[in-house]
Design a protein around this motif. Structure first.
Motif, PDB file in Angstrom:
ATOM      1  N   ARG A   1       0.826  -1.211   0.000  1.00 22.16           N
ATOM      2  CA  ARG A   1       0.000   0.000   0.000  1.00 22.16           C
ATOM      3  C   ARG A   1       0.860   1.261   0.000  1.00 22.16           C
ATOM      4  NH1 ARG A   1      -4.495  -0.756  -1.965  1.00 22.16           N
ATOM      5  NH2 ARG A   1      -5.504   0.899  -0.837  1.00 22.16           N
TER       6      ARG A   1
ATOM      7  N   GLU B  82      -8.138   4.664   4.271  1.00 20.88           N
ATOM      8  CA  GLU B  82      -8.105   3.369   3.595  1.00 20.88           C
ATOM      9  C   GLU B  82      -9.462   2.680   3.635  1.00 20.88           C
ATOM     10  OE1 GLU B  82      -3.597   1.770   4.085  1.00 20.88           O
ATOM     11  OE2 GLU B  82      -4.989   1.298   5.680  1.00 20.88           O
ATOM     12  N   SER B  83      -9.715   1.895   2.617  1.00 22.28           N
ATOM     13  CA  SER B  83     -10.919   1.083   2.546  1.00 22.28           C
ATOM     14  C   SER B  83     -10.700  -0.207   3.334  1.00 22.28           C
ATOM     15  CB  SER B  83     -11.206   0.756   1.079  1.00 22.28           C
ATOM     16  OG  SER B  83     -12.256  -0.157   0.976  1.00 22.28           O
TER      17      SER B  83
ATOM     18  N   ARG C  84      -9.040  -5.459   5.677  1.00 21.50           N
ATOM     19  CA  ARG C  84      -8.417  -4.740   6.782  1.00 21.50           C
ATOM     20  C   ARG C  84      -9.309  -4.902   8.004  1.00 21.50           C
ATOM     21  NH1 ARG C  84      -8.149   1.717   7.535  1.00 21.50           N
ATOM     22  NH2 ARG C  84     -10.362   1.351   7.610  1.00 21.50           N
TER      23      ARG C  84
ATOM     24  N   TYR D 219      -3.923  -6.527   8.025  1.00 22.32           N
ATOM     25  CA  TYR D 219      -4.279  -6.731   6.626  1.00 22.32           C
ATOM     26  C   TYR D 219      -4.013  -8.197   6.309  1.00 22.32           C
ATOM     27  CZ  TYR D 219      -3.575  -1.658   6.502  1.00 22.32           C
ATOM     28  OH  TYR D 219      -3.624  -0.311   6.751  1.00 22.32           O
TER      29      TYR D 219
END
Length: 127
Positions: free
Chosen positions: A4, A83-84, A96, A106
């Protein structure tokens, strides 16, 4: 390992649902905009068989089965709050999960149900 758009360090190996995993970690602040932002501990769980050494040496790449990854992810890093809960990284759907005390894990979506085991919770909270 890059994940990420952020750099993670190897922490340990762990078996989850009978699969050997490598656990990578990173510690950061939740938001740079707050005066005293909470500390969050990010953990990425990846099956060991999905990892390979990058061409530059010393670099670990996420290479899921059936995919040839030759370069690092180009995803731009964002704050944790932006973040999704589900996203794709290197062609894999990740989930997540937020835990107590600022811990975030994650894990590939297919393994997410395996996190609901007492020994996993104990390890996450101890870490």
């Amino acid at each position: 390992m890059a994940f990420r758009g952020k750099s993670f360090d190897f922490l340990r190996s762990y078996s989850l649902a009978g699969t050997p995993f490598a656990v990578f970690g990173r510690t950061e602040t939740e938001s740079e905009l707050k005066f005293r932002p909470p500390i969050v501990r990010l953990r990425v769980w990846v099956p060991v068989s999905w990892l390979s050494e990058g061409s530059e040496g010393g670099e670990i790449l996420l290479t899921p089965p059936g995919q040839l990854i030759t370069a690092k992810s180009t995803v731009e890093a964002v704050e944790v709050a932006a973040e999704s809960d589900r996203f794709f990284e290197s062609g894999v759907e990740f989930s997540r999960r937020r835990w107590p005390n600022g811990r975030i894990t994650y894990v590939p979506e297919e393994f997410a149900p395996s996190l609901d085991r007492p020994e996993v919770l104990e390890m996450v909270l101890r870490d």
